[in-house]
Design a protein around this motif. Sequence first.
Motif, mmCIF file in Angstrom:
data_model
loop_
_atom_site.group_PDB
_atom_site.id
_atom_site.type_symbol
_atom_site.label_atom_id
_atom_site.label_comp_id
_atom_site.label_asym_id
_atom_site.label_seq_id
_atom_site.Cartn_x
_atom_site.Cartn_y
_atom_site.Cartn_z
ATOM 1 N N GLN A 1 0.831 -1.203 0.000
ATOM 2 C CA GLN A 1 0.000 0.000 0.000
ATOM 3 C C GLN A 1 0.862 1.248 0.000
ATOM 4 N N TYR B 1 -3.764 6.901 -4.008
ATOM 5 C CA TYR B 1 -3.399 5.728 -3.227
ATOM 6 C C TYR B 1 -3.143 4.540 -4.131
ATOM 7 N N TYR C 1 -3.489 0.359 -3.527
ATOM 8 C CA TYR C 1 -3.877 -0.677 -2.559
ATOM 9 C C TYR C 1 -4.636 -1.761 -3.282
ATOM 10 N N PRO D 1 -10.345 0.006 -0.529
ATOM 11 C CA PRO D 1 -9.726 1.098 0.234
ATOM 12 C C PRO D 1 -10.691 1.787 1.199
ATOM 13 N N LEU E 1 -4.599 5.738 4.621
ATOM 14 C CA LEU E 1 -5.272 4.532 4.127
ATOM 15 C C LEU E 1 -5.280 3.495 5.241
ATOM 16 N N THR F 1 -5.372 -0.203 6.590
ATOM 17 C CA THR F 1 -4.993 -1.504 6.045
ATOM 18 C C THR F 1 -4.752 -2.524 7.144
ATOM 19 N N THR G 1 -1.781 3.954 6.971
ATOM 20 C CA THR G 1 -0.615 4.324 6.171
ATOM 21 C C THR G 1 -0.838 5.759 5.725
#
Lengths: 109, 116
Positions: free
Chosen positions: A2, A25, A27, A31, A89, A91, A98
């Motif tokens: 990510q 982003y 990922y 998300p 983000l 995760t 992140t």
Amino acid sequence: AQRVTQPEKLLSVFKGAPVELKCNYSYSGSPELFWYVQYSRQRLQLLLRHISRESIKGFTADLNKGETSFHLKKPFAQEEDSAMYYCALLTGTASKLTFGTGTRLQVTL
Amino acid sequence: DTGVSQNPRHKITKRGQNVTFRCDPISEHNRLYWYRQTLGQGPEFLTYFQNEAQLEKSRLLSDRFSAERPKGSFSTLEIQRTEQGDSAMYLCASRRPGTANTGELFFGEGSRLTVL
């Protein structure tokens, strides 16, 4: 892996002008994105989350999965909006964030 | 102030010395995170506790770093044999149970480490 990218380190706008802070982003999963803000001499704090589709202090952010973006917008900047803004983000099983490198918003008269 | 508390707020040390930072989360928060922030960067995840269990560690956390949360309340982050590259702001954050998807972490003011 990510990644969160905020391409601008500094964004300077005049009071009353529109603001757009960019966030992209990367990922592989679904998300969940957030904007955090740090005002001068204050702690980092949550500003808004995409899932709520809310407007906080006049700011909104729309998740665009096609462009993998989550830009923060406000139609009319105020002096009190001057701060450091971080896109983040969510995760993993630890639900860790992140963060991007941040954009400093400077609103001048 | 009932927010997340960190101390010391500032620490200056010589290379090779050990340092320890303490974090007191908000009382009902059972999840606790440590992040590191260097100049010009966003916070980077270091490690995570659920109660007293350390459930995840980042690759950033070298063998010189150790974190504990012995009773599931306060946490300590120790750095042994400090290096100049360890100079950073160390941030602690906590969250309530059942708020994993809200993304809301409550951050402390941070502990700034300067290694000479």
